[in-house]
Design a protein around this motif. Structure first.
Motif, PDB file in Angstrom:
ATOM      1  N   UNK A  18     147.556-114.767 -13.711  1.00 20.15           N
ATOM      2  CA  UNK A  18     146.099-114.768 -13.830  1.00 20.15           C
ATOM      3  C   UNK A  18     145.499-113.460 -13.314  1.00 20.15           C
ATOM      4  N   UNK A  19     145.122-112.579 -14.255  1.00 18.94           N
ATOM      5  CA  UNK A  19     144.512-111.296 -13.891  1.00 18.94           C
ATOM      6  C   UNK A  19     142.991-111.345 -13.926  1.00 18.94           C
ATOM      7  N   UNK A  20     142.429-112.533 -14.027  1.00 14.64           N
ATOM      8  CA  UNK A  20     140.982-112.640 -14.173  1.00 14.64           C
ATOM      9  C   UNK A  20     140.241-112.615 -12.848  1.00 14.64           C
ATOM     10  N   UNK A  21     140.973-112.682 -11.717  1.00 14.53           N
ATOM     11  CA  UNK A  21     140.302-112.824 -10.425  1.00 14.53           C
ATOM     12  C   UNK A  21     140.919-111.894  -9.389  1.00 14.53           C
ATOM     13  N   UNK A  22     141.584-112.460  -8.390  1.00 16.59           N
ATOM     14  CA  UNK A  22     142.022-111.673  -7.234  1.00 16.59           C
ATOM     15  C   UNK A  22     143.197-110.742  -7.539  1.00 16.59           C
ATOM     16  N   UNK A  56     154.445-115.324  -3.482  1.00 17.75           N
ATOM     17  CA  UNK A  56     154.491-114.874  -2.099  1.00 17.75           C
ATOM     18  C   UNK A  56     155.815-114.326  -1.624  1.00 17.75           C
ATOM     19  N   UNK A  57     156.829-114.245  -2.499  1.00 11.41           N
ATOM     20  CA  UNK A  57     158.165-113.806  -2.050  1.00 11.41           C
ATOM     21  C   UNK A  57     158.638-112.522  -2.735  1.00 11.41           C
ATOM     22  N   UNK A  58     157.743-111.859  -3.475  1.00  8.51           N
ATOM     23  CA  UNK A  58     158.152-110.656  -4.214  1.00  8.51           C
ATOM     24  C   UNK A  58     158.569-109.532  -3.273  1.00  8.51           C
ATOM     25  N   UNK A  59     157.803-109.318  -2.216  1.00 11.23           N
ATOM     26  CA  UNK A  59     158.160-108.255  -1.262  1.00 11.23           C
ATOM     27  C   UNK A  59     159.559-108.474  -0.698  1.00 11.23           C
ATOM     28  N   UNK A  60     159.824-109.685  -0.251  1.00 15.07           N
ATOM     29  CA  UNK A  60     161.112-109.995   0.356  1.00 15.07           C
ATOM     30  C   UNK A  60     162.260-109.767  -0.620  1.00 15.07           C
ATOM     31  N   UNK A  79     148.486-100.877  -9.642  1.00 14.60           N
ATOM     32  CA  UNK A  79     149.815-100.746 -10.246  1.00 14.60           C
ATOM     33  C   UNK A  79     149.771 -99.748 -11.398  1.00 14.60           C
ATOM     34  N   UNK A  80     148.759 -99.867 -12.260  1.00 12.90           N
ATOM     35  CA  UNK A  80     148.628 -98.952 -13.396  1.00 12.90           C
ATOM     36  C   UNK A  80     148.464 -97.516 -12.916  1.00 12.90           C
ATOM     37  N   UNK A  81     147.664 -97.326 -11.900  1.00 14.11           N
ATOM     38  CA  UNK A  81     147.446 -95.972 -11.385  1.00 14.11           C
ATOM     39  C   UNK A  81     148.726 -95.363 -10.832  1.00 14.11           C
ATOM     40  N   UNK A  82     149.479 -96.151 -10.087  1.00 10.19           N
ATOM     41  CA  UNK A  82     150.676 -95.625  -9.427  1.00 10.19           C
ATOM     42  C   UNK A  82     151.868 -95.482 -10.374  1.00 10.19           C
ATOM     43  N   UNK A 136     156.988-112.375 -15.821  1.00 11.70           N
ATOM     44  CA  UNK A 136     156.131-113.222 -16.645  1.00 11.70           C
ATOM     45  C   UNK A 136     156.119-114.654 -16.112  1.00 11.70           C
ATOM     46  N   UNK A 137     154.924-115.235 -16.007  1.00 10.36           N
ATOM     47  CA  UNK A 137     154.752-116.638 -15.604  1.00 10.36           C
ATOM     48  C   UNK A 137     155.413-116.921 -14.257  1.00 10.36           C
ATOM     49  N   UNK A 138     155.204-116.013 -13.304  1.00 12.77           N
ATOM     50  CA  UNK A 138     155.822-116.148 -11.982  1.00 12.77           C
ATOM     51  C   UNK A 138     154.839-116.618 -10.907  1.00 12.77           C
ATOM     52  N   UNK A 139     153.609-116.973 -11.298  1.00 15.81           N
ATOM     53  CA  UNK A 139     152.620-117.488 -10.345  1.00 15.81           C
ATOM     54  C   UNK A 139     152.416-116.514  -9.183  1.00 15.81           C
ATOM     55  N   UNK A 140     152.200-115.253  -9.518  1.00 16.45           N
ATOM     56  CA  UNK A 140     152.063-114.224  -8.492  1.00 16.45           C
ATOM     57  C   UNK A 140     150.790-114.417  -7.676  1.00 16.45           C
ATOM     58  N   UNK A 141     150.883-114.077  -6.391  1.00 14.53           N
ATOM     59  CA  UNK A 141     149.742-114.092  -5.484  1.00 14.53           C
ATOM     60  C   UNK A 141     149.277-112.656  -5.253  1.00 14.53           C
ATOM     61  N   UNK A 142     148.061-112.466  -4.706  1.00 17.58           N
ATOM     62  CA  UNK A 142     147.588-111.104  -4.420  1.00 17.58           C
ATOM     63  C   UNK A 142     148.551-110.301  -3.556  1.00 17.58           C
ATOM     64  N   UNK A 143     149.212-110.978  -2.593  1.00 22.73           N
ATOM     65  CA  UNK A 143     150.171-110.253  -1.744  1.00 22.73           C
ATOM     66  C   UNK A 143     151.335-109.697  -2.558  1.00 22.73           C
ATOM     67  N   UNK A 144     151.744-110.427  -3.604  1.00 21.17           N
ATOM     68  CA  UNK A 144     152.841-109.964  -4.471  1.00 21.17           C
ATOM     69  C   UNK A 144     152.424-108.722  -5.245  1.00 21.17           C
ATOM     70  N   UNK A 145     151.227-108.791  -5.858  1.00 24.02           N
ATOM     71  CA  UNK A 145     150.747-107.669  -6.668  1.00 24.02           C
ATOM     72  C   UNK A 145     150.441-106.452  -5.798  1.00 24.02           C
ATOM     73  N   UNK A 146     149.895-106.691  -4.603  1.00 22.66           N
ATOM     74  CA  UNK A 146     149.596-105.583  -3.694  1.00 22.66           C
ATOM     75  C   UNK A 146     150.873-104.890  -3.242  1.00 22.66           C
TER      76      UNK A 146
END
Length: 513
Positions: free
Chosen positions: A365-369, A316-320, A377-380, A335-345
């Motif tokens: 975990x790329x299996x869900x949200x 939850x702190x990647x944007x900041x 990310x891949x597209x951009x 790697x292994x940073x426990x990213x949330x959807x808000x981080x990836x978005x």
């Protein structure tokens, strides 16, 4: 093919006594060829003499040992020979001592040349032990000891010389070394608790020693915050480009003592803090203050292109953290940073995405949200991405099918790893059908297909199951043959497919430095 000049150089260096007599009469333009020939043939005595009489201001290993018109062997990409590097160090010490002694006698004063010896391009030996080569840690210690030794020797000689000059107008010692008499050694330093004291001493005497150690890339492991700071305070801000601090277990609060020093290095382009025990999920006021200190430091680093936060819990702190960076990142390891959807978005829509050349999202975990933002990310980053690692991301056939269309757009991709994911042989073949369409792809690191394990594999399998569970070698061999057939039909035998972690892939094409 080697040129006639290189063959002649090899002939010249084959006899040390003859070479030593001839060096003063050999054109200066031939010295780099002699150096490479001596390095290749491990002619250590010749190498030492060539360095001692080096006729240029800079001796740059990367320039001399790379593939050239005289010799097509790219020696700089090979692990350096221990004896050859020791001979170079001895040659530099010989050169300096000769210059120091001659310049203390005005009638013998000569115009000196050598100012910088650049060893920054040398390869590390990683974890592999090799008696004939020398790794980064051993090089660091050897260079530090050389600086200390020559400082002590020069001070003894100066003391003896000053005693002889008493009553003859001899200048007293002032404890400093004339800058015109110094040779700088530029190197990548690897410091641990065992080598800390030696390297610190070598860096401290840099202003008063004829041989001055300069660090371009710093790698420090298992150092306390106090020791890390003491090293950073001794480094030249104009030279340092990379800082890597790992396995220090300091956490945010411990690292807060280090963060203020990062902005000092205006040329810093790479910062790696893997395995630093950073965890933002349960913050105390003190930890929050430390995190803001890190954000503040990041906002003052104008040239950073590479970040590594492997095994930091940054949920939850990647944007900041990343939004304050002034320039787009080209390499990002989360790697292994426990990213949330808000981080990836955020990452998918950030100013970094179109410029990313290396991306490591292993262990998230790329299996869900996270799957949808990952496809974005891949597209951009499709026109820039060279290296992609999604090892151990719980990707199964369904998720793989979802992002293969986006992966197919990554026209610059050269390395792709999906190691240790529960993918079937059918999914793996679908991946390879996509991979062979990527024009510059070189390496695909893939998991053992789940249908190639012995019966009874737990579902969904854990990482330990995928690594330790028994494999049906006959089934795996059959799948390997099918994958090879896909490569043959696509005329892409240049692509390496492997189930082993691949550590020899060169990232020189990233051109971060």
């Amino acid at each position: 093919m080697n040129s006639l000049v290189f063959f002649c150089a090899q002939k010249v260096i084959s006899d040390h006594a003859s070479t030593r007599k001839a060096l003063d009469y050999i054109p200066r333009e031939i010295y780099p060829v002699l150096f490479k020939a001596a390095f290749l043939d491990i002619r250590t005595l010749v190498l030492r003499d060539v360095v001692q009489r080096w006729p240029f201001s800079i001796l740059n290993f990367s320039t001399i040992l790379k593939r050239c018109k005289h010799c097509d062997r790219d020696v700089i990409r090979e692990k350096p020979n221990k004896q050859c590097l020791q001979a170079v160090i001895m040659g530099v010490k010989d050169y300096l001592m000769n210059e120091l002694r001659q310049n203390r006698t005005p009638t013998n004063r000569k115009h000196r040349m050598l100012r910088v010896v650049d060893l920054t391009g040398l390869q590390d030996d990683g974890d592999r032990q090799d008696a004939d080569t020398i790794g980064q840690w051993s090089r660091t210690v050897a260079l530090a000891k050389a600086c200390i030794d020559i400082s002590r020797t020069s001070k003894r000689d100066e003391y003896s010389s000053s005693k002889r000059r008493k009553g003859k107008g001899g200048a007293p010692l002032d404890g400093a070394c004339d800058s015109q008499m110094c040779v700088e050694i530029h190197a990548n330093l690897f410091i641990t608790s065992n080598s800390y004291a030696t390297v610190r001493d070598a860096l401290q005497i840099g202003k008063t020693s004829p041989l001055c150690l300069k660090c371009r890339d710093l790698r420090a492991e298992e150092l306390s915050a106090k020791k890390t700071v003491s090293i950073l305070e001794l480094l030249d801000p104009a030279v340092l480009k990379k800082i890597e601090l790992r396995y220090n277990n300091l956490g945010l609060c411990g690292l807060s003592a280090v963060f203020p020093y990062f902005p000092m290095f205006g040329n810093l382009i790479s910062l790696k803090l893997p395995y630093s025990n950073i965890d933002v999920r349960h913050m105390t006021p003190e930890m929050e203050e430390s995190f803001q200190s890190m954000v503040s430091a990041f906002s003052q680093m104008p040239n950073v292109k590479e970040l590594n936060f492997a095994s930091s819990r940054l949920s939850g702190r990647i944007r900041e953290l990343l939004s304050v960076l002034q320039k787009p990142l080209e390499s990002l390891e989360l790697a292994y940073c426990y990213l949330l959807p808000t981080d990836a978005t955020y990452l998918a829509n950030s100013h970094h995405a179109p410029f990313l050349r290396k991306l490591d999202l292993s262990g998230n975990n790329l299996s869900d949200v996270l799957l949808g933002p990952f496809c974005q990310i891949l597209q951009h980053s499709s026109t820039s991405l060279v290296y992609l690692d999604i090892m151990e991301c719980r990707v199964m056939d369904r998720q793989l099918a979802s992002f293969l269309p986006a992966l197919k757009q990554c026209s610059q991709l050269q390395y792709f790893s999906c190691f240790c994911n529960p993918i079937s042989s059918q999914g793996l073949k679908a991946l390879l059908h996509t991979a062979v369409q990527l024009p510059v792809l070189k390496i695909v690191v893939h998991p053992i297909p789940v249908d190639c394990y012995e019966e009874g594999l737990p579902w969904p399998p854990s990482t330990y199951d995928l690594i330790d569970y028994s494999i049906d070698q006959e089934k795996l061999s059959r799948v390997d043959s099918e994958l090879n057939e896909i490569r043959l039909k696509a005329v892409r035998t240049d692509i390496v497919t492997t189930v082993e972690l691949y550590n020899d892939f060169s990232l020189d094409m990233l051109q971060l430095y």
